[in-house]
Write an enzyme that holds these catalytic residues in place. Structure first.
Site, PDB file in Angstrom:
ATOM      1  CG  HIS A  39     -38.161 -56.999 -28.558  1.00  0.00           C
ATOM      2  ND1 HIS A  39     -37.432 -58.063 -29.120  1.00  0.00           N
ATOM      3  CD2 HIS A  39     -39.769 -56.624 -29.827  1.00  0.00           C
ATOM      4  CE1 HIS A  39     -38.178 -57.884 -30.302  1.00  0.00           C
ATOM      5  NE2 HIS A  39     -39.910 -57.309 -30.469  1.00  0.00           N
TER       6      HIS A  39
ATOM      7  CE  LYS B 238     -47.843 -54.468 -30.823  1.00  0.00           C
ATOM      8  NZ  LYS B 238     -46.136 -54.610 -30.571  1.00  0.00           N
TER       9      LYS B 238
ATOM     10  CE  LYS C 227     -35.363 -53.271 -34.117  1.00  0.00           C
ATOM     11  NZ  LYS C 227     -35.669 -52.967 -35.245  1.00  0.00           N
TER      12      LYS C 227
ATOM     13  CG  ASP D 110     -48.345 -83.130 -42.953  1.00  0.00           C
ATOM     14  OD1 ASP D 110     -47.877 -82.111 -42.330  1.00  0.00           O
ATOM     15  OD2 ASP D 110     -49.107 -83.093 -43.158  1.00  0.00           O
TER      16      ASP D 110
ATOM     17  CD  GLU E 161     -44.424 -51.680 -32.214  1.00  0.00           C
ATOM     18  OE1 GLU E 161     -44.346 -52.440 -33.603  1.00  0.00           O
ATOM     19  OE2 GLU E 161     -44.831 -52.574 -31.493  1.00  0.00           O
TER      20      GLU E 161
ATOM     21  CG  ASP F 126     -46.016 -58.741 -29.548  1.00  0.00           C
ATOM     22  OD1 ASP F 126     -45.135 -59.740 -29.789  1.00  0.00           O
ATOM     23  OD2 ASP F 126     -46.277 -58.075 -29.884  1.00  0.00           O
TER      24      ASP F 126
ATOM     25  CE  LYS G  49     -40.540 -49.141 -35.890  1.00  0.00           C
ATOM     26  NZ  LYS G  49     -41.440 -50.615 -35.119  1.00  0.00           N
TER      27      LYS G  49
ATOM     28  CG  HIS H  57     -36.176 -57.833 -34.848  1.00  0.00           C
ATOM     29  ND1 HIS H  57     -37.452 -58.706 -33.744  1.00  0.00           N
ATOM     30  CD2 HIS H  57     -36.624 -56.758 -35.009  1.00  0.00           C
ATOM     31  CE1 HIS H  57     -38.237 -57.046 -33.799  1.00  0.00           C
ATOM     32  NE2 HIS H  57     -38.100 -56.379 -34.782  1.00  0.00           N
TER      33      HIS H  57
HETATM   34  C1  BG6 Z   1     -42.673 -58.149 -32.954  1.00  0.00           C
HETATM   35  C2  BG6 Z   1     -43.377 -57.981 -31.883  1.00  0.00           C
HETATM   36  O1  BG6 Z   1     -41.278 -58.897 -31.743  1.00  0.00           O
HETATM   37  O2  BG6 Z   1     -41.918 -56.673 -32.582  1.00  0.00           O
HETATM   38  C3  BG6 Z   1     -44.455 -56.943 -33.120  1.00  0.00           C
HETATM   39  O3  BG6 Z   1     -44.323 -59.301 -31.922  1.00  0.00           O
HETATM   40  C4  BG6 Z   1     -44.148 -55.404 -32.995  1.00  0.00           C
HETATM   41  O4  BG6 Z   1     -45.725 -57.058 -32.044  1.00  0.00           O
HETATM   42  C5  BG6 Z   1     -41.963 -55.841 -33.336  1.00  0.00           C
HETATM   43  O5  BG6 Z   1     -44.707 -54.803 -33.810  1.00  0.00           O
HETATM   44  C6  BG6 Z   1     -41.861 -54.484 -33.159  1.00  0.00           C
HETATM   45  O6  BG6 Z   1     -40.858 -54.806 -34.215  1.00  0.00           O
HETATM   46  P1  BG6 Z   1     -39.582 -53.646 -34.327  1.00  0.00           P
HETATM   47  O7  BG6 Z   1     -37.992 -54.094 -35.425  1.00  0.00           O
HETATM   48  O8  BG6 Z   1     -40.835 -53.029 -36.188  1.00  0.00           O
HETATM   49  O9  BG6 Z   1     -39.312 -52.657 -33.907  1.00  0.00           O
END
Ligand code: BG6
Length: 488
Positions: free
Chosen positions: A238, A338, A180, A91, A214, A233, A343, A176
């Site tokens: 990013h 969004k 890429k 926990d 996206e 977000d 995409k 992330h």
């Molecule tokens: C995330 C966001 O960090 O990245 C999401 O919180 C978004 O809202 C996502 O959908 C997009 O990542 P990717 O790699 O699919 O472009």
């Protein structure tokens, strides 16, 4: 960046039964296994508060792979992979329970890599729990996921807690997008090719566009998203990260220190957007119902769990200016949303038009060169240029053509790994270059907080745009005012 030696690591995933772990982390780790990229001694310890045994956790991992790996599980690889997995019930809010880690891990002989795949309110508990259990030493690493705060003060609060236990060089803050392939390729493109190194500035570049669209909507995470919005977000992390890679000065080398310090300089040079100029520099949008690939989809306010009076943005477009010598007078237009028609993540570098046109028969005004860098879905680089159409009829006829370097075609025998795979591997290797430093994150928040506060002071609410479009018309107007248009 070239260090390929692995040390035995114990990757401890906090929140091992959660969404991030099941959808992404376990899948990425399996893929690394498949490509023989995990060191034989690496162990994976899942930590969560539910009562699971090693066997049941292994079963959960198998089910996750079945659901989220988009190809079949190879039995031999699975056997090897599953032997690395174990589970500990802790926990995370109870400091004394972290003592169990000491019974399983061997921090003297092995490197403990802690992955916080949990909500940020637990970061503090975990850091303190780890400290009090005595398992942390100078080799221990901590991997953190965004959101690291929702503004500068909350981000500082998290970073302060982490700094009580870990030195900055032990902390791996993930974005992330930095894993890429094409983002990394920006370094190669810019700093290994003289045609770009010498032309990468205000003398030859007219403006730069960064698009991250996206087609998906909110996907069952309305509550989280509504508190966050597209600016925080996506843009805070990013898009600003992509921007720093496009705009930074040549680093002295590829070390984390050199790259981080160049990126910070870019973030510091971003011209503030305040109440005075927010209306002319930014566009906020929110999707209404519409069609994606011919299929009707609901608007943001009609999604499951929606609060119908929400004024959270699902689309942002911004004109950013970087006040330094290299980029004086070169706008960076960024847009992210969004429910865009598809995409698409790309960077378009628009070069300046030539001062004089000797090919008036073909073009009244010569189109300028463009460098288009596709990040996803199809990684690659294109250069739009003019060529003579072959022929001997006396006239020189020009045609717009593209030099196309699609990664899947050009590097047929190389597998393109996803961002998470690359970053997990880098963390296991102990290389912080592709992770974010505390200063970068805080600097990004300073710029974003000013926009957020200007929106709220000026009561700027989002303009509606139909799902399946590239945002409100105001986004087109943002560039049209400067005599430019988005790359479509
Ligand atoms: C995330 C966001 O960090 O990245 C999401 O919180 C978004 O809202 C996502 O959908 C997009 O990542 P990717 O790699 O699919 O472009």
């Amino acid at each position: 960046m070239t260090n390929t030696t692995f040390k035995p690591c114990d990757l401890v995933i906090y929140g091992a039964l959660g969404d991030l772990s099941k959808r992404k982390l376990l899948v990425c780790l399996y893929r690394l296994e498949k490509h023989n990229l995990l060191e034989p001694d690496t162990r994976i310890v899942g930590v969560d508060r539910l009562d699971e045994s090693n066997e049941s956790f292994i079963g959960i991992a198998h089910t996750s792979l079945l659901a989220f790996l988009n190809h079949e599980i190879d039995e031999t690889i699975w056997q090897k992979f599953s032997q690395r997995l174990s589970y500990l019930k802790i926990d995370l809010t109870q400091p004394e329970q972290y003592k169990q880690l000491a019974g399983v891990l061997d921090p003297e002989q092995r490197i403990m890599v802690n992955y916080l795949a949990v909500a940020p309110f637990l970061f503090k508990n975990i850091c303190h729990g780890l400290q009090s259990s005595g398992v942390v030493n100078a080799d221990t690493r901590l991997i953190m996921e965004k959101p690291i705060g929702h503004d500068l003060p909350s981000s500082k609060e998290i970073n302060d807690v982490v700094a009580e236990v870990f030195h900055e060089d032990q902390v791996y803050r993930i974005d992330h997008y930095l894993g890429k392939e094409t983002v990394l390729n920006l370094l190669a493109l810019r700093f290994a090719n003289s045609i770009f190194t010498t032309n990468w500035n205000h003398n030859t570049i007219d403006h730069i566009q960064i698009t991250v669209g996206e087609d998906i909507g909110i996907e069952g995470r309305w509550e989280y998203f509504d508190k966050t919005g597209q600016l925080r977000d996506m843009l805070q992390n990013h898009l600003l990260q992509i921007l720093t890679f496009v705009a930074m000065e040549p680093p002295a080398d590829l070390s984390a220190e050199s790259i981080h310090s160049e990126k910070i300089k870019v973030l510091k040079a971003l011209r503030p957007i305040t109440e005075r100029n927010v209306e002319e520099k930014t566009v906020r949008g929110q999707y209404s119902s519409g069609y994606i690939n011919g299929k009707a989809v609901p608007g943001y306010l009609e999604e499951t769990g929606a609060n119908t009076s929400s004024t959270t943005e699902t689309f942002v477009a911004i004109r950013a200016d970087i006040d330094n010598w290299r980029w004086a007078g070169v706008p960076f237009y960024m847009r992210t949303g969004k429910r865009t028609p598809n995409k698409r993540t790309e960077i378009v570098v628009n070069f300046k038009q030539l001062p004089h046109n000797i090919f008036k028969d073909s073009f009244r005004s010569l189109p300028a060169n463009k460098l288009v860098i596709h990040l996803q879905p199809n990684e690659g680089v294109e250069i739009m240029m003019l060529n003579k159409v072959p022929g001997i009829d006396g006239n020189i006829k020009l045609q717009h053509t593209k030099l196309d370097l699609s990664f899947s075609e050009t590097f047929k025998n190389s597998r393109i790994f996803g961002g998470y795979e690359k970053l997990i591997l880098e963390a296991l290797r102990g290389n912080t270059t592709l992770f974010l430093s505390r200063e970068e994150i805080e600097q990004a928040w300073i710029w974003i907080d000013s926009i957020q506060s200007a929106w709220s002071k000026n009561r700027i609410t989002p303009k509606a745009y139909p799902a399946g479009s590239w945002g409100p018309l105001a986004s087109v107007a943002l560039l049209a005012r400067d005599g430019r248009g988005w790359e479509e």
